[in-house]
Design a protein around this motif. Structure first.
Motif, PDB file in Angstrom:
ATOM      1  N   ALA A  14       0.845  -1.194   0.000  1.00  9.94           N
ATOM      2  CA  ALA A  14       0.000   0.000   0.000  1.00  9.94           C
ATOM      3  C   ALA A  14       0.880   1.243   0.000  1.00  9.94           C
ATOM      4  CB  ALA A  14      -0.921   0.000   1.221  1.00  9.94           C
ATOM      5  N   ARG A  15       0.276   2.376  -0.341  1.00 15.18           N
ATOM      6  CA  ARG A  15       0.995   3.643  -0.329  1.00 15.18           C
ATOM      7  C   ARG A  15       0.243   4.633   0.546  1.00 15.18           C
ATOM      8  NH1 ARG A  15       3.170   7.082  -5.612  1.00 15.18           N
ATOM      9  NH2 ARG A  15       4.162   8.758  -4.423  1.00 15.18           N
ATOM     10  N   LEU A  16       0.914   5.141   1.573  1.00 18.60           N
ATOM     11  CA  LEU A  16       0.324   6.055   2.538  1.00 18.60           C
ATOM     12  C   LEU A  16       0.979   7.419   2.426  1.00 18.60           C
ATOM     13  CD1 LEU A  16       0.266   3.640   5.622  1.00 18.60           C
ATOM     14  CD2 LEU A  16      -1.548   4.024   3.936  1.00 18.60           C
ATOM     15  N   GLN A  17       0.215   8.458   2.716  1.00 17.85           N
ATOM     16  CA  GLN A  17       0.706   9.828   2.649  1.00 17.85           C
ATOM     17  C   GLN A  17       0.725  10.434   4.050  1.00 17.85           C
ATOM     18  OE1 GLN A  17       1.718  11.485  -0.102  1.00 17.85           O
ATOM     19  NE2 GLN A  17       1.116  10.017  -1.672  1.00 17.85           N
ATOM     20  N   GLY A  18       1.784  11.199   4.341  1.00 18.56           N
ATOM     21  CA  GLY A  18       1.840  11.903   5.607  1.00 18.56           C
ATOM     22  C   GLY A  18       3.034  11.502   6.455  1.00 18.56           C
ATOM     23  N   GLU A  19       3.408  12.383   7.362  1.00 14.59           N
ATOM     24  CA  GLU A  19       4.549  12.123   8.233  1.00 14.59           C
ATOM     25  C   GLU A  19       4.228  11.118   9.324  1.00 14.59           C
ATOM     26  OE1 GLU A  19       6.145  15.831   9.641  1.00 14.59           O
ATOM     27  OE2 GLU A  19       5.821  16.821   7.714  1.00 14.59           O
ATOM     28  N   SER A  20       2.954  10.978   9.688  1.00 14.43           N
ATOM     29  CA  SER A  20       2.522  10.004  10.692  1.00 14.43           C
ATOM     30  C   SER A  20       1.429   9.134  10.089  1.00 14.43           C
ATOM     31  CB  SER A  20       2.009  10.696  11.954  1.00 14.43           C
ATOM     32  OG  SER A  20       3.045  11.425  12.582  1.00 14.43           O
ATOM     33  N   VAL A  21       1.664   7.836  10.025  1.00  9.29           N
ATOM     34  CA  VAL A  21       0.705   6.897   9.447  1.00  9.29           C
ATOM     35  C   VAL A  21       0.591   5.685  10.362  1.00  9.29           C
ATOM     36  CG1 VAL A  21       1.244   7.637   7.092  1.00  9.29           C
ATOM     37  CG2 VAL A  21       2.454   5.679   8.086  1.00  9.29           C
ATOM     38  N   VAL A  22      -0.410   4.862  10.072  1.00 11.48           N
ATOM     39  CA  VAL A  22      -0.598   3.595  10.790  1.00 11.48           C
ATOM     40  C   VAL A  22      -0.313   2.465   9.819  1.00 11.48           C
ATOM     41  CG1 VAL A  22      -2.186   2.128  12.057  1.00 11.48           C
ATOM     42  CG2 VAL A  22      -2.294   4.612  12.355  1.00 11.48           C
ATOM     43  N   PHE A  23       0.701   1.694  10.121  1.00 10.23           N
ATOM     44  CA  PHE A  23       1.116   0.552   9.307  1.00 10.23           C
ATOM     45  C   PHE A  23       0.396  -0.676   9.852  1.00 10.23           C
ATOM     46  CE2 PHE A  23       5.089  -2.226   8.244  1.00 10.23           C
ATOM     47  CZ  PHE A  23       4.366  -2.862   7.252  1.00 10.23           C
ATOM     48  N   LEU A  24      -0.562  -1.210   9.089  1.00  9.86           N
ATOM     49  CA  LEU A  24      -1.390  -2.322   9.548  1.00  9.86           C
ATOM     50  C   LEU A  24      -0.944  -3.616   8.878  1.00  9.86           C
ATOM     51  CD1 LEU A  24      -3.817  -3.112  11.317  1.00  9.86           C
ATOM     52  CD2 LEU A  24      -5.278  -2.770   9.296  1.00  9.86           C
ATOM     53  N   ALA A  25      -0.555  -4.594   9.696  1.00 11.63           N
ATOM     54  CA  ALA A  25      -0.139  -5.914   9.213  1.00 11.63           C
ATOM     55  C   ALA A  25      -1.172  -6.941   9.665  1.00 11.63           C
ATOM     56  CB  ALA A  25       1.242  -6.265   9.742  1.00 11.63           C
ATOM     57  N   SER A  26      -1.818  -7.587   8.704  1.00 15.16           N
ATOM     58  CA  SER A  26      -2.860  -8.574   9.008  1.00 15.16           C
ATOM     59  C   SER A  26      -2.290  -9.986   8.948  1.00 15.16           C
ATOM     60  CB  SER A  26      -4.026  -8.435   8.021  1.00 15.16           C
ATOM     61  OG  SER A  26      -4.563  -7.122   8.054  1.00 15.16           O
ATOM     62  N   GLY A  27      -2.830 -10.844   9.795  1.00 15.24           N
ATOM     63  CA  GLY A  27      -2.436 -12.246   9.784  1.00 15.24           C
ATOM     64  C   GLY A  27      -1.103 -12.533  10.440  1.00 15.24           C
ATOM     65  N   VAL A  28      -0.716 -11.731  11.412  1.00 14.52           N
ATOM     66  CA  VAL A  28       0.582 -11.961  12.063  1.00 14.52           C
ATOM     67  C   VAL A  28       0.558 -13.222  12.928  1.00 14.52           C
ATOM     68  CG1 VAL A  28       1.212  -9.523  12.050  1.00 14.52           C
ATOM     69  CG2 VAL A  28      -0.093 -10.439  13.974  1.00 14.52           C
TER      70      VAL A  28
END
Length: 221
Positions: free
Chosen positions: A98-112
């Motif tokens: 995925a591509r996220l914009q901004g200095e602060s983002v939430v990195f979501l990892a599914s199925g860990v």
């Protein structure tokens, strides 16, 4: 209100002082010119080989031209290309990126929580640059590694810092470090201390329904 100014030089109060100063400056200029002519005639000729060595750019200057491997770990991707084409490759050839914009983002990892080794990759764009967020699960060592790469040179990466934050019920795990240039690759990151490392038990503690949310903040130094 008077305007405050800071001046550099000599303040001439009248025409007499100006004439004296102009004469001295002319004499000093003539002396300097004669000295430069003498040095040009008597100094040894510069070695052309030394000029060639100074003209050779450093290794950093070649990093944008040489071929780089895909930074996605465990993707079995044989792509190689220049730095300028890496972003397009990540966002078009790897559907899970995925591509996220901004200095602060939430990195979501599914199925860990699922068995086996795996990796999650996201691109974060901010501050005029692109960063690759990587979460890697090593099943054999029962651990996770999270780190950030800059799509740029190592010298450029030194101008930034990143912060990873895991939030849970009455728990918080934070990590701050300097990103690496993408030319160094994830392999060197996972074998060094420049990454957030936590075991699978801790991952389950912070995960919600098998998904792990990591707050990522990029700052310029």
């Amino acid at each position: 209100m008077s305007e405050s100014r800071i001046g550099v030089g000599r303040c001439l109060e009248d025409d007499a002082d100006a004439g004296i100063w102009s004469s001295k400056r002319s004499a000093a200029g003539t002396q300097l010119a004669e000295q430069l002519v003498w040095e040009e005639r008597h100094l040894p000729t510069r070695n052309p080989l030394s000029l060639h060595r100074e003209a050779v750019p450093s290794t950093e200057d070649f990093s944008e031209k040489r071929l780089l491997a895909c930074p996605c770990p465990r993707a079995r991707c044989g792509w190689e290309g220049p730095l300028s084409a890496l972003l397009l490759h990540l966002t078009t050839s790897h559907r899970g990126v995925a591509r996220l914009q901004g200095e602060s983002v939430v990195f979501l990892a599914s199925g860990v929580h699922l068995p086996g080794s795996a990796s999650w990759v996201t691109v974060q764009s901010c501050l005029g640059h692109h960063f690759v967020l990587v979460l890697e699960k090593e099943e054999r060592r029962q651990r996770f590694l999270a780190f950030v790469l800059l799509l740029g040179t190592s010298r450029q990466a030194e101008g930034f810092s990143y912060r990873l934050l895991l939030n849970g019920h009455r728990r918080r795990l934070a990590w701050e470090a300097t990103p690496r240039g993408v030319a160094e690759g994830p392999a060197s990151i996972s074998t060094s201390t420049d990454s957030l490392v936590f075991d699978t038990v801790m991952a389950q503690t912070f995960a919600t329904n098998g998904s792990l949310a990591i707050n990522v903040t990029i700052s310029s130094c």
